[in-house]
Design an enzyme around this catalytic site. Sequence first.
Site, PDB file in Angstrom:
ATOM      1  N   GLY A   1      -5.304  -0.018  -7.576  1.00 40.61           N
ATOM      2  CA  GLY A   1      -6.124  -0.174  -6.392  1.00 40.61           C
ATOM      3  C   GLY A   1      -5.215  -0.440  -5.213  1.00 40.61           C
ATOM      4  CB  CYS A   2      -4.473   0.462  -2.262  1.00 36.32           C
ATOM      5  SG  CYS A   2      -3.500   0.281  -0.744  1.00 36.32           S
TER       6      CYS A   2
ATOM      7  CG  HIS B   1       0.944   0.576  -4.511  1.00 37.16           C
ATOM      8  ND1 HIS B   1      -0.224   1.088  -5.027  1.00 37.16           N
ATOM      9  CD2 HIS B   1       0.630   0.109  -3.270  1.00 37.16           C
ATOM     10  CE1 HIS B   1      -1.195   0.944  -4.131  1.00 37.16           C
ATOM     11  NE2 HIS B   1      -0.696   0.344  -3.058  1.00 37.16           N
ATOM     12  CD  GLU B   2       2.926  -2.840  -1.718  1.00 36.68           C
ATOM     13  OE1 GLU B   2       2.867  -2.603  -0.488  1.00 36.68           O
ATOM     14  OE2 GLU B   2       1.914  -2.985  -2.420  1.00 36.68           O
TER      15      GLU B   2
ATOM     16  CG  HIS C   1       1.592   1.192   1.282  1.00 37.08           C
ATOM     17  ND1 HIS C   1       0.496   1.834   1.824  1.00 37.08           N
ATOM     18  CD2 HIS C   1       1.109   0.423   0.271  1.00 37.08           C
ATOM     19  CE1 HIS C   1      -0.590   1.463   1.177  1.00 37.08           C
ATOM     20  NE2 HIS C   1      -0.253   0.615   0.229  1.00 37.08           N
TER      21      HIS C   1
END
Length: 229
Positions: free
Chosen positions: A146-147, A189-190, A193
């Site tokens: 999720g985010c 994930h980061e 971004h």
Amino acid sequence: MKFNLHSAIPLTLFRKLSFGKVKSWYCGLVKRTPPIPPYSHIIQAGDPTLRVVSEHIPINLVQSPEVKFLMQRLKTAFCRYDCVGLSACQIGIPLRVIIVEFNKNHSKNYSSDEIKHREIELLPQTIVINPELKVLDYTKIIHSEGCESVRGFIADVSRYRKVEIKGLNENGEQISLNANGWLARIFQHELDHLNGKLYTDIMDRKTFSCSCWQVVNERGGKVELPFSP
């Protein structure tokens, strides 16, 4: 000078409105100054900042008041939303800074079998400036993700099993750490971004779902999705 509410609104309209509606109408007359980034909230998909490739922070500016303020805001939002990972672009500033943490309270959301299966390990709150990621194990692992910038949804995402992260800490010192399993996923994930990517770009599209779809059905659709804790 006194404000005459009755003279500001036609009498017939005033009679039809409750006090709450009148108050809302009046408040709408006052222009609100929008907040300026870095925000204390997390921006959502659609905000163009999430699609910008974040810029490196010059080493001589790491200890500057501006960068320190950014890191403090990042920590504030991180704790407020109880995140496990957050990037500066998610609070409106496209600079290469991330914060990651996985504590005992986070681990309580998983069973012992899940902790073993997902290779979950604890990590104290860690800020990495100008992070660089190197894949150490190219084995791909699939788990749901999720985010906070795609709030209310999850999907299956394939990630590398083991990575190395290098960068600067908040004091401007060089740091390096290896991350396995779940932590490796969070760091990847980061880093996405920081490169203007969302997990929705690489997810298994057939698995994309609302994280509370069952509750939506149980309550006949009467569910509100908050964008702030």
